[in-house]
Design a protein around this motif. Structure first.
Motif, PDB file in Angstrom:
ATOM      1  N   TYR A 178     -49.437  -6.643  95.139  1.00  0.00           N
ATOM      2  CA  TYR A 178     -49.623  -5.737  94.008  1.00  0.00           C
ATOM      3  C   TYR A 178     -50.569  -4.608  94.379  1.00  0.00           C
ATOM      4  O   TYR A 178     -50.308  -3.439  94.100  1.00  0.00           O
ATOM      5  N   PHE A 179     -51.689  -4.952  95.014  1.00  0.00           N
ATOM      6  CA  PHE A 179     -52.669  -3.934  95.385  1.00  0.00           C
ATOM      7  C   PHE A 179     -52.060  -2.935  96.361  1.00  0.00           C
ATOM      8  O   PHE A 179     -52.214  -1.725  96.195  1.00  0.00           O
ATOM      9  N   LEU A 180     -51.360  -3.418  97.384  1.00  0.00           N
ATOM     10  CA  LEU A 180     -50.745  -2.519  98.364  1.00  0.00           C
ATOM     11  C   LEU A 180     -49.679  -1.634  97.721  1.00  0.00           C
ATOM     12  O   LEU A 180     -49.621  -0.430  97.988  1.00  0.00           O
ATOM     13  N   HIS A 181     -48.840  -2.224  96.880  1.00  0.00           N
ATOM     14  CA  HIS A 181     -47.781  -1.464  96.210  1.00  0.00           C
ATOM     15  C   HIS A 181     -48.391  -0.395  95.303  1.00  0.00           C
ATOM     16  O   HIS A 181     -47.939   0.751  95.278  1.00  0.00           O
ATOM     17  N   PRO A 187     -43.407 -10.735  95.794  1.00  0.00           N
ATOM     18  CA  PRO A 187     -43.533 -12.195  95.650  1.00  0.00           C
ATOM     19  C   PRO A 187     -43.481 -12.592  94.170  1.00  0.00           C
ATOM     20  O   PRO A 187     -43.783 -11.788  93.295  1.00  0.00           O
ATOM     21  N   HIS A 188     -43.094 -13.827  93.914  1.00  0.00           N
ATOM     22  CA  HIS A 188     -43.037 -14.322  92.537  1.00  0.00           C
ATOM     23  C   HIS A 188     -44.441 -14.406  91.954  1.00  0.00           C
ATOM     24  O   HIS A 188     -45.422 -14.572  92.669  1.00  0.00           O
ATOM     25  N   ARG A 189     -44.513 -14.308  90.630  1.00  0.00           N
ATOM     26  CA  ARG A 189     -45.814 -14.450  89.956  1.00  0.00           C
ATOM     27  C   ARG A 189     -46.391 -15.818  90.281  1.00  0.00           C
ATOM     28  O   ARG A 189     -45.682 -16.810  90.301  1.00  0.00           O
ATOM     29  N   GLY A 190     -47.676 -15.822  90.525  1.00  0.00           N
ATOM     30  CA  GLY A 190     -48.348 -17.070  90.855  1.00  0.00           C
ATOM     31  C   GLY A 190     -48.452 -17.335  92.339  1.00  0.00           C
ATOM     32  O   GLY A 190     -49.239 -18.168  92.756  1.00  0.00           O
ATOM     33  N   ALA A 191     -47.666 -16.647  93.151  1.00  0.00           N
ATOM     34  CA  ALA A 191     -47.741 -16.820  94.606  1.00  0.00           C
ATOM     35  C   ALA A 191     -49.054 -16.217  95.105  1.00  0.00           C
ATOM     36  O   ALA A 191     -49.565 -15.244  94.547  1.00  0.00           O
ATOM     37  N   LYS A 192     -49.582 -16.799  96.171  1.00  0.00           N
ATOM     38  CA  LYS A 192     -50.863 -16.335  96.713  1.00  0.00           C
ATOM     39  C   LYS A 192     -50.794 -14.877  97.179  1.00  0.00           C
ATOM     40  O   LYS A 192     -51.755 -14.143  97.068  1.00  0.00           O
ATOM     41  N   GLN A 193     -49.643 -14.478  97.707  1.00  0.00           N
ATOM     42  CA  GLN A 193     -49.501 -13.130  98.243  1.00  0.00           C
ATOM     43  C   GLN A 193     -49.333 -12.076  97.159  1.00  0.00           C
ATOM     44  O   GLN A 193     -49.381 -10.892  97.439  1.00  0.00           O
TER      45      GLN A 193
END
Length: 166
Positions: free
Chosen positions: A59-62, A48-54
């Motif tokens: 990031y944590f999952l990746h 997702p793009h920076r700033g998106a809620k997801q």
């Protein structure tokens, strides 16, 4: 992408060259890791793009998935060495020592580079935006005493997980 290409080439070569009945732990873990490498690559492409809620969850999952793949991959080398020893009755002590030395030196360098900037700076924190400013020596810091926004305190290193949970 390079790692995915190398892993795919290795998997194709392995399937064509070796007997792959997937009846031992090393082969099963290798197959699971191959699938996990592709999942990790797809996760990277769906960022997702920076700033998106997801973005934080992504990031944590990746990050956690990539870390697990690396650790299990290292463990799979050791299971492969043991499978080789079992199949051929040859000693794998030299290869085990060499691989352990390689992984240990890579881990040391990885951790060292993470702290290298911190060790170089061992300096002063700016109150504005928490930026670290290097202090060359005591004389330089004495000359900069007129700068009121600096003070001597240990600076915490901001890492990716700390940013994630701030």
């Amino acid at each position: 992408m390079m790692a995915v290409c190398v892993a795919t080439t290795g998997a194709i070569k392995s399937i064509k060259t070796f007997e792959n009945s997937f009846n031992n732990t090393h082969q099963r873990i290798g197959l699971a890791l191959y699938g996990a490498i592709w999942v990790q690559a797809l996760l990277g492409c769906c960022r997702p793009h920076r700033g998106a809620k997801q973005r934080s969850l992504w990031y944590f999952l990746h990050w956690i998935f990539g870390t697990i793949v690396c650790i299990v991959g290292i463990m799979n080398v050791y299971t492969g060495l043991q499978a080789y020893k079992k199949r051929t009755n040859r000693s794998v002590t030299l290869w085990t020592v060499l691989f352990t030395a390689q992984i240990s030196s890579m881990a040391f360098l990885y951790l060292f580079q993470d702290k290298w900037e911190y060790m170089k700076r061992q300096g002063v924190c700016s109150r504005e935006a928490g930026q670290i400013r290097p202090s060359d020596d005591e004389e330089t810091s004495q000359r900069n005493n007129d700068n009121k926004d600096l003070w001597r305190e240990p600076c915490s290193k901001v890492n990716a997980l700390k940013n994630l949970f701030n």
